[in-house]
Design a protein around this motif. Structure first.
Motif, PDB file in Angstrom:
ATOM      1  N   TYR A 184      -6.381  -3.151   6.291  1.00 13.66           N
ATOM      2  CA  TYR A 184      -5.162  -3.570   6.964  1.00 13.66           C
ATOM      3  C   TYR A 184      -5.442  -4.002   8.398  1.00 13.66           C
ATOM      4  CZ  TYR A 184      -5.112   1.090   9.196  1.00 13.66           C
ATOM      5  OH  TYR A 184      -5.434   2.222   9.907  1.00 13.66           O
ATOM      6  N   TYR A 185      -4.624  -4.939   8.848  1.00 16.18           N
ATOM      7  CA  TYR A 185      -4.664  -5.374  10.244  1.00 16.18           C
ATOM      8  C   TYR A 185      -3.221  -5.481  10.715  1.00 16.18           C
ATOM      9  CZ  TYR A 185      -5.537  -8.225  14.408  1.00 16.18           C
ATOM     10  OH  TYR A 185      -5.594  -8.684  15.694  1.00 16.18           O
ATOM     11  N   MET A 186      -2.847  -4.588  11.628  1.00 16.13           N
ATOM     12  CA  MET A 186      -1.494  -4.545  12.169  1.00 16.13           C
ATOM     13  C   MET A 186      -1.577  -4.931  13.644  1.00 16.13           C
ATOM     14  SD  MET A 186      -0.606  -0.859  10.363  1.00 16.13           S
ATOM     15  CE  MET A 186       1.040  -0.685  11.035  1.00 16.13           C
TER      16      MET A 186
ATOM     17  N   ASN B 148      -7.938  -0.372   0.486  1.00 12.89           N
ATOM     18  CA  ASN B 148      -7.226  -1.453   1.167  1.00 12.89           C
ATOM     19  C   ASN B 148      -7.714  -1.603   2.595  1.00 12.89           C
ATOM     20  OD1 ASN B 148      -5.436   1.141   1.377  1.00 12.89           O
ATOM     21  ND2 ASN B 148      -4.862  -0.116   3.134  1.00 12.89           N
TER      22      ASN B 148
ATOM     23  N   GLY C 107       2.064   1.089   6.471  1.00  8.49           N
ATOM     24  CA  GLY C 107       2.286  -0.241   7.007  1.00  8.49           C
ATOM     25  C   GLY C 107       3.770  -0.549   7.033  1.00  8.49           C
TER      26      GLY C 107
ATOM     27  N   THR D 286      -2.777  -8.877  -1.910  1.00  6.33           N
ATOM     28  CA  THR D 286      -2.716  -9.207  -0.499  1.00  6.33           C
ATOM     29  C   THR D 286      -1.257  -9.372  -0.114  1.00  6.33           C
ATOM     30  OG1 THR D 286      -3.461 -10.733   1.229  1.00  6.33           O
ATOM     31  CG2 THR D 286      -2.909 -11.700  -0.906  1.00  6.33           C
TER      32      THR D 286
ATOM     33  N   THR E  11       0.841  -1.190   0.000  1.00  4.35           N
ATOM     34  CA  THR E  11       0.000   0.000   0.000  1.00  4.35           C
ATOM     35  C   THR E  11       0.881   1.246   0.000  1.00  4.35           C
ATOM     36  OG1 THR E  11      -1.654  -1.232   1.272  1.00  4.35           O
ATOM     37  CG2 THR E  11      -1.876   1.170   1.186  1.00  4.35           C
TER      38      THR E  11
ATOM     39  N   ARG F  12      -1.159   6.468  10.079  1.00  2.00           N
ATOM     40  CA  ARG F  12      -1.902   5.388  10.734  1.00  2.00           C
ATOM     41  C   ARG F  12      -1.730   5.444  12.253  1.00  2.00           C
ATOM     42  NH1 ARG F  12      -1.172  -0.139   7.068  1.00  2.00           N
ATOM     43  NH2 ARG F  12      -2.283   0.599   5.220  1.00  2.00           N
TER      44      ARG F  12
ATOM     45  N   GLU G 173      -2.324  -6.942   4.705  1.00  2.00           N
ATOM     46  CA  GLU G 173      -2.974  -5.958   3.844  1.00  2.00           C
ATOM     47  C   GLU G 173      -3.762  -6.657   2.736  1.00  2.00           C
ATOM     48  OE1 GLU G 173      -2.184  -2.357   3.904  1.00  2.00           O
ATOM     49  OE2 GLU G 173      -0.823  -2.527   5.638  1.00  2.00           O
TER      50      GLU G 173
ATOM     51  N   ASP H  23       1.819  -7.345   9.866  1.00  2.00           N
ATOM     52  CA  ASP H  23       0.961  -6.470   9.067  1.00  2.00           C
ATOM     53  C   ASP H  23       0.347  -7.264   7.915  1.00  2.00           C
ATOM     54  OD1 ASP H  23      -0.252  -4.385   7.742  1.00  2.00           O
ATOM     55  OD2 ASP H  23       1.604  -3.537   6.948  1.00  2.00           O
TER      56      ASP H  23
END
Length: 710
Positions: free
Chosen positions: A509-511, A507, A141, A464, A51, A97, A492, A490
């Motif tokens: 995202y999960y961080m 997008n 990210g 992804t 991203t 972020r 994405e 991370d």
């Protein structure tokens, strides 16, 4: 060391295996710009599963009227910016972020720029750097492997000016509110004998600041010499800056904000920051053939400076007994550092396969010391400029990486990126609080990244990726007893849609973190944010970025970021007891950020843009206290650009105007939050007392400028 051996082996194997395929045929590598090879190792392509946002020189120039680089990037997705002086010049900051500047990895031509010890980025030492920036890429990210401290929220890489084929001279001047002035001169010889160019820039920026006496005085330069032919580009460049700013990092209390939001609590005439920084870089890009290219980059950075501060009624013990008790004192606290870097990269590209392998090694040495330059009551047998504390630090940072992009099928492209990073950090001496500070720490990190891009059709693609990052504590963390490194994973998921009229990128995202060092909201005695380990935490969000061309005279660009940022099972000391608060909001992480630009082209070479930014409410601490909350704000700017192309004397005349905060919004974009325990009001109880400070941003203000190009 096993990881180091593994990565060096992969590096050699990737070179050796692909060398066997070196039957030369025309390939896209032969058409790449040699300038872009400088940053190829730290950037990604448009269709990569990372991203990112790209900004070119033309976009930066539209609003480049003296404000710092973070302010020029304010309208990118998930970005929040702030300014201590309130006007966007001097000490400015950027968060992406919800992560602060110490976690945004910044490189210049692939060379790390973040301070190795504090891990921060001080844009005040890069005055008018936008005028020497060819392009930049902001990866949100973890992103791809980069040099220097790991990217823990974003990475920002800048490419400096490309060579110019034609000679030119350029004069830029701008003026505006708060006595702001920017004066820039740029020159280039153009390519001499089709091979050599010498170019340069000199800039002077002054501003009184929105906050009282929060002035900024920046003098900067950029000089570059290049040699090029069809397969070789050698760049030798130096750039630097001398900054002189009046302190305004203490902010205002809520009461002071109501009384006079432009006041400055500092009253000593020379409560100033003074710092000099010079960078020297040498880059050699070599295209070996249509498939192979190499890059070597060398860097030396020299930084030295101090801030001066008046302190009242100090104790003798706090100054190594150089003064008597209750003496007033003026001190200068110095930094004197050297930073050496070598980068080496090799790129192989043939048909649908590209492999980039490389390494980076840096050495940082820094001295920290404080001098008493005046005291109302000096102790016997002491002298002015005696040091009341001193210490030194050394940091070595070595990384090696190999990343590959390859076709898995006609529609699916794979991406693999593996990095090993090895850090050692040592300190010796005492701190400003006269406490011994001795550190000897080593870290070995393995940072893998994988991704897939699926090209559904000509207009739509999906991607992804998974990336892992590790990061060592900074100097202040070690001082506060933190020795464990942080871990970030991370994930994405994204969709890109492109047509002639519409460009859309979305997008999810999960961080999720382990031992994330979150900002506590507090500041140390020099205004640096304090951090604490939060255990487990996460950031979950969705970002959308769209550009639509409705017709030849009207377009819009909009980005929206919606997120949830939580500490899990967060514990805090409240009223003398350790309390589990459950899931709490991570500090300085708004749930909603919106940026928008309405662009109108009423005539040829004339552009009017209405720029809007909404930032949702955010907490300055991690305990969800209402006392720590910053209100949301919605701010609008108007930007006008008109280019005149005379037939004689000038090649072009660019007229620019920027009206910031056109609706005169009184808002605060940043602050700090702290607590302390009251044990004296009631001998039988402990009461937690809260406090906060705020950094007011400028109300309606303007900048106008003209650029004359010969």
């Amino acid at each position: 060391m096993k990881n180091l051996f593994l990565f060096l082996t992969l590096l050699v194997l990737s070179v050796g295996v692909n060398a066997q395929q070196n039957q030369i045929q025309q390939d896209s590598t032969s058409r790449e710009k040699l300038d872009e090879v400088l940053v190829k190792a730290v950037r990604v392509d448009a269709d990569s599963p990372i991203t990112h946002s790209n900004v070119d020189k033309e976009e930066l120039a539209k609003r480049n009227l003296g404000q710092d680089m973070p302010i020029l990037l304010n309208y990118l997705p998930s970005v929040v910016t702030t300014s201590d002086a309130g006007a966007g010049i001097g000490y400015t900051g950027i968060r992406v972020r919800g992560t602060d500047a110490t976690r945004v990895n910044v490189t210049i031509n692939g060379i790390p720029y973040n301070d190795p010890e504090s891990q921060g980025t001080f844009w005040v030492n890069l005055g008018d750097f936008a005028s020497s920036t060819e392009s930049l890429q902001l990866q949100r990210g973890v992103g791809t492997s980069t040099n220097g401290s790991g990217a823990f929220g974003a990475s920002l890489n800048l490419l400096t000016d490309a060579f110019s084929k034609e000679a030119f001279a350029e004069i830029s001047n701008s003026f505006g509110s708060f006595n702001t002035r920017k004066h820039t001169v740029k020159i280039s010889t153009g390519l001499l004998n089709d091979h050599f160019e010498i170019s340069g820039r000199f800039s002077k920026i002054d501003s009184d600041g929105y906050v009282d006496r929060a002035f900024t005085d920046l003098k900067s330069y950029f000089l570059q010499g290049i040699y090029k032919d069809g397969n070789t580009l050698i760049k030798a460049l130096t750039f630097g800056n001398k900054e002189y700013t009046y302190q305004s990092w203490f902010g205002l209390t809520a009461e002071q904000l109501q009384q006079d939001r432009r006041q400055n609590p500092y009253t000593y005439d020379n409560e100033t920051d003074n710092y000099w920084q010079d960078h020297y870089q040498l880059h050699w890009n070599q295209r070996l053939d249509n498939n192979w290219s190499t890059n070597i980059g060398l860097n030396y950075t020299k930084g030295k400076g101090y801030f001066e501060q008046f302190k009242e009624d100090e104790s003798a013990a706090g100054f190594a007994n150089l003064i008597e008790d209750d003496s007033d004192v003026i001190v200068r606290r110095w930094l004197d550092n050297d930073f050496y870097v070598i980068n080496m990269n090799t790129t192989y590209k043939k048909n649908a396969v590209e492999i980039i392998s490389g390494l980076s090694y840096s050495v940082y040495t820094g001295d920290h010391y404080g001098e008493v330059i005046w005291g109302s009551d000096l102790a016997p047998n002491t002298n002015i400029r005696d040091r009341y504390y001193e210490g030194d630090a050394t940091k070595n940072d070595f990384s090696v990486f190999s990343k590959a992009t390859f076709k898995l099928s006609e529609a699916i492209t794979g991406f693999v990126d593996i990095q090993g990073r090895f850090v050692s950090y040592k300190t010796n001496g005492i701190n400003s609080d006269l406490v011994s500070f001795i550190t000897d720490a080593e870290f070995s990190f393995f940072n893998p990244k994988v991704g897939l891009t699926y090209q559904a059709n000509q207009n739509n693609s999906f991607y992804t990726s998974y990336a892992r990052a590790n990061r060592e504590p900074n100097r202040d963390d070690f001082k506060n007893g933190v020795t464990e490194h942080e871990i970030l994973n991370d994930i994405e998921l994204g969709w890109r849609h492109n047509t002639n009229k519409v460009a859309l990128s979305t997008n999810l995202y999960y961080m999720f973190y382990q031992n994330q060092l979150v900002l506590t909201g507090g500041l140390d005695d020099v205004g640096s944010p304090l951090r604490a380990t939060s255990g487990k935490s996460y950031r979950l969000g969705i970002e959308a970025d769209a550009s639509i061309q409705f017709c030849n005279s009207f377009s819009t660009s909009t980005n929206v970021a919606v997120s949830s940022n939580k500490n899990k099972e967060f514990k805090a000391s409240i009223d003398g007891a350790l309390v589990n608060l459950g899931d709490t909001n991570i500090s300085f992480s708004p749930d909603l950020i919106i940026g928008n630009a309405l662009n109108f082209f009423p005539a040829e070479n004339l552009q009017l843009s209405l720029l809007s930014k909404y930032v949702g409410e955010q907490y300055m601490g991690n305990v969800d206290s209402e006392f720590s909350k910053l209100d949301s704000y919605f701010v609008n700017d108007l930007n006008v650009n008109y280019e005149i192309k005379p037939k004689k004397l000038f090649k072009s005349i660019m007229l620019s105007a920027l009206v910031n905060n056109i609706f005169n919004k009184e808002y605060v974009s940043n602050g700090y939050y702290y607590t302390y325990d009251d044990t004296w009001s009631d001998a039988n109880a402990v009461t937690t007392i809260e406090g906060a400070g705020y950094y007011p941003q400028a109300t309606t203000n303007f900048l106008v400028g003209a650029t004359l190009r010969f």
